[in-house]
Design a protein around this motif. Structure first.
Motif, PDB file in Angstrom:
ATOM      1  N   MET A 160       0.484  -1.545  -0.404  1.00  0.00           N
ATOM      2  CA  MET A 160       0.005  -0.037   0.119  1.00  0.00           C
ATOM      3  C   MET A 160       1.024   1.293  -0.118  1.00  0.00           C
ATOM      4  SD  MET A 160      -2.828   1.312   0.205  1.00  0.00           S
ATOM      5  CE  MET A 160      -4.035   0.191   0.778  1.00  0.00           C
ATOM      6  N   SER A 161       1.977   1.400   1.103  1.00  0.00           N
ATOM      7  CA  SER A 161       3.127   2.299   0.889  1.00  0.00           C
ATOM      8  C   SER A 161       3.451   2.447  -0.781  1.00  0.00           C
ATOM      9  CB  SER A 161       4.226   2.337   2.039  1.00  0.00           C
ATOM     10  OG  SER A 161       3.018   2.568   3.557  1.00  0.00           O
ATOM     11  N   LYS A 162       3.954   1.377  -0.753  1.00  0.00           N
ATOM     12  CA  LYS A 162       4.568   1.628  -2.336  1.00  0.00           C
ATOM     13  C   LYS A 162       3.755   2.128  -3.031  1.00  0.00           C
ATOM     14  CE  LYS A 162       8.187  -1.634  -1.218  1.00  0.00           C
ATOM     15  NZ  LYS A 162      10.328  -0.709  -1.148  1.00  0.00           N
ATOM     16  N   GLN A 182       7.312  10.459  -2.112  1.00  0.00           N
ATOM     17  CA  GLN A 182       7.925  11.622  -1.160  1.00  0.00           C
ATOM     18  C   GLN A 182       7.945  13.168  -0.950  1.00  0.00           C
ATOM     19  OE1 GLN A 182      11.545  10.394  -0.615  1.00  0.00           O
ATOM     20  NE2 GLN A 182      11.833  11.905   0.877  1.00  0.00           N
ATOM     21  N   GLY A 183       7.475  13.025   0.287  1.00  0.00           N
ATOM     22  CA  GLY A 183       6.595  14.153   0.510  1.00  0.00           C
ATOM     23  C   GLY A 183       5.692  14.341   0.915  1.00  0.00           C
ATOM     24  N   ASP A 184       4.942  13.254   0.977  1.00  0.00           N
ATOM     25  CA  ASP A 184       3.512  13.163   0.950  1.00  0.00           C
ATOM     26  C   ASP A 184       3.239  13.328   3.137  1.00  0.00           C
ATOM     27  OD1 ASP A 184       2.404  13.280  -1.464  1.00  0.00           O
ATOM     28  OD2 ASP A 184       2.441  11.443  -1.483  1.00  0.00           O
ATOM     29  N   PHE A 185       2.246  13.499   3.094  1.00  0.00           N
ATOM     30  CA  PHE A 185       1.670  13.462   4.638  1.00  0.00           C
ATOM     31  C   PHE A 185       0.657  12.256   4.976  1.00  0.00           C
ATOM     32  CE2 PHE A 185       3.675  17.475   3.819  1.00  0.00           C
ATOM     33  CZ  PHE A 185       3.674  17.487   4.548  1.00  0.00           C
ATOM     34  N   LEU A 245       5.973   3.166  10.141  1.00  0.00           N
ATOM     35  CA  LEU A 245       8.051   2.816   9.550  1.00  0.00           C
ATOM     36  C   LEU A 245       7.101   2.335   7.411  1.00  0.00           C
ATOM     37  CD1 LEU A 245      11.238   2.200   9.685  1.00  0.00           C
ATOM     38  CD2 LEU A 245      10.145   0.252   9.940  1.00  0.00           C
ATOM     39  N   HIS A 246       6.578   2.240   7.422  1.00  0.00           N
ATOM     40  CA  HIS A 246       6.301   1.986   5.937  1.00  0.00           C
ATOM     41  C   HIS A 246       5.911   3.079   5.167  1.00  0.00           C
ATOM     42  CE1 HIS A 246       5.599  -2.783   6.565  1.00  0.00           C
ATOM     43  NE2 HIS A 246       6.729  -2.678   5.404  1.00  0.00           N
ATOM     44  N   GLN A 247       5.375   4.188   5.949  1.00  0.00           N
ATOM     45  CA  GLN A 247       4.777   5.292   5.658  1.00  0.00           C
ATOM     46  C   GLN A 247       5.915   6.169   5.079  1.00  0.00           C
ATOM     47  OE1 GLN A 247       2.361   6.763   8.049  1.00  0.00           O
ATOM     48  NE2 GLN A 247       0.562   4.403   6.983  1.00  0.00           N
ATOM     49  N   GLU A 248       7.378   6.426   6.726  1.00  0.00           N
ATOM     50  CA  GLU A 248       8.208   6.417   6.368  1.00  0.00           C
ATOM     51  C   GLU A 248       9.409   6.328   5.016  1.00  0.00           C
ATOM     52  OE1 GLU A 248       8.095   8.168  10.987  1.00  0.00           O
ATOM     53  OE2 GLU A 248       9.657   6.897  10.336  1.00  0.00           O
ATOM     54  N   LEU A 249       9.472   5.066   5.446  1.00  0.00           N
ATOM     55  CA  LEU A 249      10.449   4.565   4.633  1.00  0.00           C
ATOM     56  C   LEU A 249       9.754   4.424   3.243  1.00  0.00           C
ATOM     57  CD1 LEU A 249      10.713   1.543   5.913  1.00  0.00           C
ATOM     58  CD2 LEU A 249      12.788   3.140   5.850  1.00  0.00           C
ATOM     59  N   ALA A 250       8.775   5.114   2.769  1.00  0.00           N
ATOM     60  CA  ALA A 250       8.495   5.291   1.540  1.00  0.00           C
ATOM     61  C   ALA A 250       8.415   6.787   1.538  1.00  0.00           C
ATOM     62  CB  ALA A 250       6.076   4.968   0.765  1.00  0.00           C
ATOM     63  N   GLY A 251       9.015   7.233   1.874  1.00  0.00           N
ATOM     64  CA  GLY A 251       9.028   8.662   2.009  1.00  0.00           C
ATOM     65  C   GLY A 251       7.855   9.758   2.420  1.00  0.00           C
ATOM     66  N   ARG A 262      12.737   6.666  17.336  1.00  0.00           N
ATOM     67  CA  ARG A 262      13.340   8.262  16.637  1.00  0.00           C
ATOM     68  C   ARG A 262      12.917   9.405  15.397  1.00  0.00           C
ATOM     69  NH1 ARG A 262      17.718   8.934  19.833  1.00  0.00           N
ATOM     70  NH2 ARG A 262      18.995   7.284  21.094  1.00  0.00           N
ATOM     71  N   ASN A 263      12.705  10.157  16.104  1.00  0.00           N
ATOM     72  CA  ASN A 263      12.553  11.305  14.898  1.00  0.00           C
ATOM     73  C   ASN A 263      13.618  11.110  13.359  1.00  0.00           C
ATOM     74  OD1 ASN A 263      12.676  13.749  12.547  1.00  0.00           O
ATOM     75  ND2 ASN A 263      10.658  14.055  14.298  1.00  0.00           N
ATOM     76  N   VAL A 264      13.014  10.739  12.245  1.00  0.00           N
ATOM     77  CA  VAL A 264      13.309   9.656  10.935  1.00  0.00           C
ATOM     78  C   VAL A 264      14.284  11.110  10.554  1.00  0.00           C
ATOM     79  CG1 VAL A 264      12.262   8.380  10.244  1.00  0.00           C
ATOM     80  CG2 VAL A 264      11.954  10.746   9.452  1.00  0.00           C
TER      81      VAL A 264
END
Length: 468
Positions: free
Chosen positions: A118-120, A125-128, A140-146, A400-402
Motif C-alpha cells: 500500500m505504501s509503495k 516523497q514529501g507526502d503526509f 515505518l512503511h509510510q516513512e520508508l516510502a517518503g 526516533r524522529n527520522v
C-alpha cells in the motif's frame, strides 16, 4: 466523542463462561525465580527476546497466537497447494467480499506485507499521511516510502485517565487543518485504525468514520482502514453507539468498510489464524498495481506468501469471527482482566480495549524518568515476578524522529497485556491479577533501565538493556 453514544458500558464485569470447550491442550511450565532472572538477563532485559518455553503466560501479542477451531483444523486438510489459481484463494476472496465488502483481494503473508505494498503504491516523497495515532510498523512503511505521519486522533486518546467511549476517533478539525496547510494533493490517503492499538485498544465510532469519509470525498482523498481488529471495533459500536444495538456484527463490519476505499489486514487477529493477511481494494487500477507488486515482495497474486491451507483456515476464521457469541466472549474476557486489575488499584487505561489491557507505566512507576524506560522496566518486572510476558508501548516503541534522530516522546507510556483468542481461562487471569497487583504494591523498589543496543528500525523488537 459523539454525543449520541450510550454510557452504560463501564458497569462491573462478571466472568462469562467461554462459548467453547477444550479439545486439545498444550503444556506450559513456570520457571523458578532464579531461572527467570537468568532468562531475562540473557535476553538483554527485553521480554521480546525471551524463548517462549521460558514464558508462563504469554501476553506479548494477540497476533497469530490464538487457538483455531475444529473447523479450521479440518480446513487445513482442504489445502490446494497449486502455485497459481489455488481454489483456496477464490474461497478467501469470496469470503472477504462477503464480510468486508471490497471488490478486489490481494493476499499477503501478514499485515505488514499489505502495508508495504500500500505504501509503495500510494506514497510519494514529501507526502503526509494523517492517521488516528501511529502504529510502529505502519508508520515505518509510510516513512520508508517518503511520507510523514501526522497524528489526528482526538486529544482524549493521549490521556490515560480521560473518559470517552470512542477515544479512537479522528479530530475532524485537526484533519481539516492539515488539508488546508499542505493541500489535498500531498495527502495520498487517510489511515484509519480500528480499536487503536497505541491508544489502549480504543475504538472509533461509526459517526466519526462517516464524518471522515465526507471530508475526504470533498477533497478527493482516499480512506484506508487498518482492519486487523475491525470486528472488535464493530462490537464496541454495537454496544456503545446509538442505533446499532439491534444490528449484527457482520452488518456493522460491512458498514464500517463501506466508508473506506481499501484496507490492510493482518488475519492473525480477528480472522483467528496463525499467519496470513490481505490487501483489499475497490479501485481496479490499484488492484492491478498491487497484483504486480505482490509478485516482487510476497508471491503470486493468488497466494501472496500463504499456503493454500492457510487461506482456507482464514476463510473459516472470518466466518467465525463475526459470530456474536465469539466476539462477545472475547471482549468480555479482556474486560474482566482489566476491571479486576483496576479494582486492585493498578493503573490501567479505561475504558478497557477489545484485545488487551494496558498498564499506565507513568502512574505505575511515577518515580522512574522516561529516559530510563519505565514501561520497559515494568514489563521486565512482570516477567521476573511471575513469568508473564508483555510488551512496552511507549518511549521505546515510539523510536526516533527520522529527520532529527531525536527520540520521539509519546504522551502515553504503556505496558500492553495482549490476550490471545480462545487460549486462556479465568484461572490464568486471576493469577495474572494477583501477580501484577503484588508488583504494584512494591513498585517503589524498582529502578529504570539503560539502553545498550539500539537497532535502526522497530527497536523494541531487538533492543537490549541493563538494569540501573
Amino acid at each position: 466523542m459523539n454525543d449520541t453514544t450510550r454510557n452504560d458500558t463501564l458497569a462491573p464485569i462478571s466472568y462469562e463462561a467461554e462459548p467453547y470447550r477444550i479439545k486439545a491442550v498444550e503444556p506450559i511450565k513456570r520457571l523458578t525465580v532464579e531461572q527467570r532472572k537468568g532468562a531475562i538477563e540473557q535476553a538483554g532485559y527485553n521480554p521480546v527476546l525471551l524463548k517462549s518455553e521460558d514464558v508462563y503466560l504469554d501476553f506479548f501479542t494477540d497476533s497469530g497466537t490464538g487457538a483455531m477451531s475444529d473447523r479450521q483444523w479440518a480446513a487445513l486438510m482442504m489445502g490446494d497447494e497449486a502455485y497459481a489459481g489455488s481454489r483456496n484463494f477464490y474461497r478467501l476472496e469470496n469470503t472477504v467480499r462477503r464480510y468486508y465488502g471490497y471488490r478486489h483481494v490481494v493476499p499477503a503473508h501478514q499485515g505488514r506485507g499489505a502495508e508495504n505494498i500500500m505504501s509503495k503504491m500510494l506514497i510519494k516523497q514529501g507526502d503526509f499521511v494523517p492517521g488516528n495515532m501511529y502504529f510502529p510498523s505502519t508508520r515505518l512503511h509510510q516513512e520508508l516510502a517518503g511520507g510523514t505521519f501526522v497524528d489526528i486522533i482526538v486529544d482524549e486518546a493521549h490521556d490515560a485517565q480521560a473518559p470517552g467511549l470512542f477515544k479512537g476517533n479522528v479530530d475532524i478539525a485537526k484533519l481539516s487543518a492539515l488539508i488546508e496547510r499542505v493541500g489535498a494533493e500531498r495527502i495520498p490517503y487517510i489511515s484509519l485504525g480500528a480499536t487503536v492499538n497505541m491508544a489502549g485498544g480504543q475504538p472509533i465510532s461509526m459517526a466519526n468514520m462517516r464524518a471522515v469519509r465526507t471530508l475526504a470525498q470533498q477533497h478527493g482523498i482516499r480512506v484506508v482502514l487498518d482492519a486487523c481488529r475491525s470486528v472488535e471495533n464493530a462490537y464496541f459500536v454495537q454496544q456503545r453507539e446509538e442505533g446499532y444495538a439491534s444490528k449484527s456484527i457482520a452488518e456493522i463490519l460491512l458498514e464500517m468498510c463501506s466508508l473506506t476505499d481499501a484496507c490492510t489486514m493482518s488475519g492473525k487477529k480477528d480472522a483467528l489464524v496463525n499467519i496470513g493477511g490481505w490487501l483489499a481494494l475497490n479501485e481496479a487500477s490499484l488492484y492491478e498495481q498491487a497484483s504486480n507488486l505482490v509478485l516482487v515482495y510476497e508471491g503470486l497474486h493468488t497466494y501472496g506468501g500463504m499456503a493454500g491451507r492457510d487461506m482456507e483456515a482464514m476463510a473459516v476464521g472470518i466466518e467465525e469471527s463475526v459470530q456474536q457469541e465469539h466476539i462477545q466472549a472475547r471482549v468480555k474476557q479482556v474486560e474482566y482482566f482489566g476491571h479486576r486489575l483496576a479494582a486492585c488499584g493498578v493503573p490501567v487505561i479505561l475504558p478497557v480495549g477489545g484485545h488487551a489491557v494496558y498498564l499506565d507505566a507513568k502512574r505505575f512507576l511515577d518515580h522512574v524518568p522516561l529516559e530510563e524506560f519505565p514501561a520497559q522496566r515494568l514489563a521486565v518486572e512482570l516477567y521476573l515476578a511471575s513469568g508473564i510476558r508483555s510488551v512496552e508501548r511507549g518511549t521505546l516503541s515510539a523510536g526516533r524522529n527520522v529527520t532529527t534522530g531525536e527520540p520521539n516522546r509519546p504522551t502515553l507510556e504503556l505496558v500492553r497485556l495482549a490476550i490471545p483468542r480462545r487460549v486462556y481461562t479465568q484461572s490464568h487471569f486471576d493469577f495474572a491479577v494477583e501477580a501484577i497487583a503484588s508488583v504494584h504494591r512494591r513498585r517503589k523498589e524498582l529502578r529504570g533501565l539503560r539502553l545498550t543496543h539500539e537497532p535502526k528500525f522497530l527497536r523494541f523488537f531487538q533492543a537490549r538493556f541493563e538494569l540501573l
